[in-house]
Design a protein around this motif. Structure first.
Motif, PDB file in Angstrom:
ATOM      1  N   PRO A   1      35.760  21.698 -10.380  1.00 58.95           N
ATOM      2  CA  PRO A   1      36.191  22.074 -11.743  1.00 58.95           C
ATOM      3  C   PRO A   1      37.465  21.366 -12.206  1.00 58.95           C
ATOM      4  N   ILE A   2      38.340  21.018 -11.246  1.00 62.94           N
ATOM      5  CA  ILE A   2      39.579  20.323 -11.603  1.00 62.94           C
ATOM      6  C   ILE A   2      39.266  18.964 -12.226  1.00 62.94           C
ATOM      7  N   LEU A   3      38.204  18.346 -11.724  1.00 64.63           N
ATOM      8  CA  LEU A   3      37.805  17.051 -12.268  1.00 64.63           C
ATOM      9  C   LEU A   3      37.380  17.176 -13.732  1.00 64.63           C
ATOM     10  N   LEU A   4      36.790  18.310 -14.069  1.00 59.91           N
ATOM     11  CA  LEU A   4      36.355  18.536 -15.442  1.00 59.91           C
ATOM     12  C   LEU A   4      37.565  18.595 -16.382  1.00 59.91           C
TER      13      LEU A   4
ATOM     14  N   ALA B   1      41.084  13.247 -20.736  1.00 61.13           N
ATOM     15  CA  ALA B   1      40.794  11.845 -21.055  1.00 61.13           C
ATOM     16  C   ALA B   1      40.078  11.729 -22.395  1.00 61.13           C
ATOM     17  N   ILE B   2      39.138  12.653 -22.645  1.00 65.02           N
ATOM     18  CA  ILE B   2      38.405  12.659 -23.910  1.00 65.02           C
ATOM     19  C   ILE B   2      39.343  12.966 -25.078  1.00 65.02           C
ATOM     20  N   ILE B   3      40.254  13.923 -24.877  1.00 62.99           N
ATOM     21  CA  ILE B   3      41.216  14.293 -25.928  1.00 62.99           C
ATOM     22  C   ILE B   3      42.102  13.097 -26.286  1.00 62.99           C
ATOM     23  N   PHE B   4      42.622  12.403 -25.253  1.00 63.25           N
ATOM     24  CA  PHE B   4      43.464  11.231 -25.493  1.00 63.25           C
ATOM     25  C   PHE B   4      42.689  10.144 -26.234  1.00 63.25           C
ATOM     26  N   LEU B   5      41.421   9.973 -25.868  1.00 61.21           N
ATOM     27  CA  LEU B   5      40.610   8.938 -26.511  1.00 61.21           C
ATOM     28  C   LEU B   5      40.352   9.283 -27.979  1.00 61.21           C
ATOM     29  N   ILE B   6      40.081  10.540 -28.261  1.00 62.22           N
ATOM     30  CA  ILE B   6      39.858  10.977 -29.649  1.00 62.22           C
ATOM     31  C   ILE B   6      41.136  10.782 -30.477  1.00 62.22           C
ATOM     32  N   LEU B   7      42.278  11.141 -29.902  1.00 61.44           N
ATOM     33  CA  LEU B   7      43.552  10.966 -30.611  1.00 61.44           C
ATOM     34  C   LEU B   7      43.859   9.485 -30.858  1.00 61.44           C
ATOM     35  N   SER B   8      43.473   8.630 -29.903  1.00 56.21           N
ATOM     36  CA  SER B   8      43.691   7.189 -30.086  1.00 56.21           C
ATOM     37  C   SER B   8      42.837   6.650 -31.228  1.00 56.21           C
ATOM     38  N   ILE B   9      41.631   7.193 -31.377  1.00 60.21           N
ATOM     39  CA  ILE B   9      40.759   6.784 -32.484  1.00 60.21           C
ATOM     40  C   ILE B   9      41.374   7.198 -33.821  1.00 60.21           C
ATOM     41  N   ILE B  10      41.869   8.439 -33.878  1.00 64.25           N
ATOM     42  CA  ILE B  10      42.520   8.921 -35.105  1.00 64.25           C
ATOM     43  C   ILE B  10      43.736   8.066 -35.431  1.00 64.25           C
ATOM     44  N   SER B  11      44.491   7.705 -34.387  1.00 61.39           N
ATOM     45  CA  SER B  11      45.714   6.923 -34.573  1.00 61.39           C
ATOM     46  C   SER B  11      45.415   5.504 -35.057  1.00 61.39           C
TER      47      SER B  11
ATOM     48  N   ARG C   1      46.780   6.254 -21.355  1.00 65.87           N
ATOM     49  CA  ARG C   1      46.648   7.539 -20.672  1.00 65.87           C
ATOM     50  C   ARG C   1      45.180   7.900 -20.444  1.00 65.87           C
ATOM     51  N   SER C   2      44.345   7.608 -21.417  1.00 69.22           N
ATOM     52  CA  SER C   2      42.928   7.928 -21.302  1.00 69.22           C
ATOM     53  C   SER C   2      42.274   7.123 -20.176  1.00 69.22           C
ATOM     54  N   ILE C   3      42.566   5.829 -20.118  1.00 66.29           N
ATOM     55  CA  ILE C   3      41.983   4.969 -19.073  1.00 66.29           C
ATOM     56  C   ILE C   3      42.456   5.398 -17.685  1.00 66.29           C
ATOM     57  N   ILE C   4      43.744   5.744 -17.576  1.00 59.31           N
ATOM     58  CA  ILE C   4      44.282   6.200 -16.275  1.00 59.31           C
ATOM     59  C   ILE C   4      43.574   7.474 -15.818  1.00 59.31           C
ATOM     60  N   LEU C   5      43.376   8.409 -16.744  1.00 58.58           N
ATOM     61  CA  LEU C   5      42.707   9.665 -16.398  1.00 58.58           C
ATOM     62  C   LEU C   5      41.234   9.441 -16.021  1.00 58.58           C
ATOM     63  N   ILE C   6      40.569   8.546 -16.746  1.00 58.54           N
ATOM     64  CA  ILE C   6      39.166   8.255 -16.422  1.00 58.54           C
ATOM     65  C   ILE C   6      39.066   7.623 -15.039  1.00 58.54           C
ATOM     66  N   ALA C   7      39.959   6.664 -14.747  1.00 57.88           N
ATOM     67  CA  ALA C   7      39.962   6.023 -13.429  1.00 57.88           C
ATOM     68  C   ALA C   7      40.293   7.045 -12.339  1.00 57.88           C
ATOM     69  N   PHE C   8      41.252   7.908 -12.620  1.00 57.71           N
ATOM     70  CA  PHE C   8      41.628   8.967 -11.676  1.00 57.71           C
ATOM     71  C   PHE C   8      40.451   9.904 -11.413  1.00 57.71           C
ATOM     72  N   PHE C   9      39.722  10.211 -12.482  1.00 57.33           N
ATOM     73  CA  PHE C   9      38.546  11.073 -12.373  1.00 57.33           C
ATOM     74  C   PHE C   9      37.497  10.450 -11.457  1.00 57.33           C
ATOM     75  N   VAL C  10      37.200   9.166 -11.660  1.00 55.14           N
ATOM     76  CA  VAL C  10      36.182   8.480 -10.857  1.00 55.14           C
ATOM     77  C   VAL C  10      36.595   8.420  -9.389  1.00 55.14           C
TER      78      VAL C  10
END
Length: 232
Positions: free
Chosen positions: A103-106, A112-122, A199-208
């Motif tokens: 569950p921690i991975l979730l 990561a998804i939140i950061f990516l969405i905020l980057s799109i808005i930005s 931040r999003s890429i780091i979290l995605i890589a960390f997740f994998v």
């Protein structure tokens, strides 16, 4: 409390940038409503033409800076697309290894998804078309605009008169201040986009990485045991 606020702004820079851009937006609207007047020393009159040329040059540089910021923003759209593809691939792991999913991975993936969405808005704020204020040809030479009534006539008469330097200076000074608000907003949003994607890429890589460790945890332990047995 201040340290907590600074920490939140560091983790989610979008919040601080949003606040700063809102202040700039308010400043922009206030300048837009104001009427400028010139108050200068009589000795400055001889320097009007020189000052005008400096304003023209500065305005061109600002336009060039705006173009570069917007071009970088457009290039960031490609990076965001790659990050989204990487993210979708990471989400696919959830379905493949749901029995071994932590569950921690979730939580990491959601961040990561939140950061990516905020980057799109930005980045949208960077590439979004906004007005560019300048001393345009019709204003520079006081050329009257064509109306619907003019088009009904056989001939259209244009009144062309050169505008006084003082009026040009006022228009350019106000235009530069308005453009600076818009360009600074775009620059802030671009910096924010870089930070959020990072931040999003780091979290995605960390997740994998954590997912792979979680899946192959037993194998890794056995591998260390076998290496230890060989050493002794």
């Amino acid at each position: 409390m201040k340290y907590l606020s600074d920490l939140i702004n560091f983790i989610i820079p979008y919040l601080e940038v949003k606040k700063g851009n809102d202040i700039l937006e308010d400043k922009y609207n206030q300048i837009l409503k104001k009427e400028y007047k010139i108050c200068k020393d009589d000795k400055f009159n001889d320097g009007d033409e020189l000052f005008l040329n400096e304003l023209y040059e500065y305005q061109i540089k600002e336009l060039d800076r705006r173009s570069k910021i917007e071009d970088k923003g457009k290039s960031m759209l490609f990076v965001i697309t790659l990050s989204t593809t990487f993210l979708l691939g990471s989400i696919n792991f959830i379905y493949q290894f749901k029995d071994q999913f932590n569950p921690i991975l979730l939580i990491i993936l959601i961040l990561a998804i939140i950061f990516l969405i905020l980057s799109i808005i930005s980045v949208i704020n960077v590439v979004k078309i906004k007005p560019h204020h300048d001393l345009y040809l019709f204003d520079k030479y006081n050329i009257n605009h064509v109306t619907l009534n003019d088009l009904k006539e056989d001939k259209i008469i244009k009144n062309i008169n050169n505008v006084e330097d003082d009026k040009k200076i006022l228009t350019l000074v106000k235009s530069i201040e308005l453009n600076e608000c818009l360009i600074t907003q775009k620059s802030n949003s671009l910096d924010c986009t870089f930070a959020l994607i990072e931040r999003s890429i780091i979290l995605i890589a960390f997740f994998v990485i954590l997912l792979m460790i979680n899946i192959h945890y037993g194998k890794i332990i056995n591998c260390f045991v076998e290496i230890f047995n060989l050493l002794i």
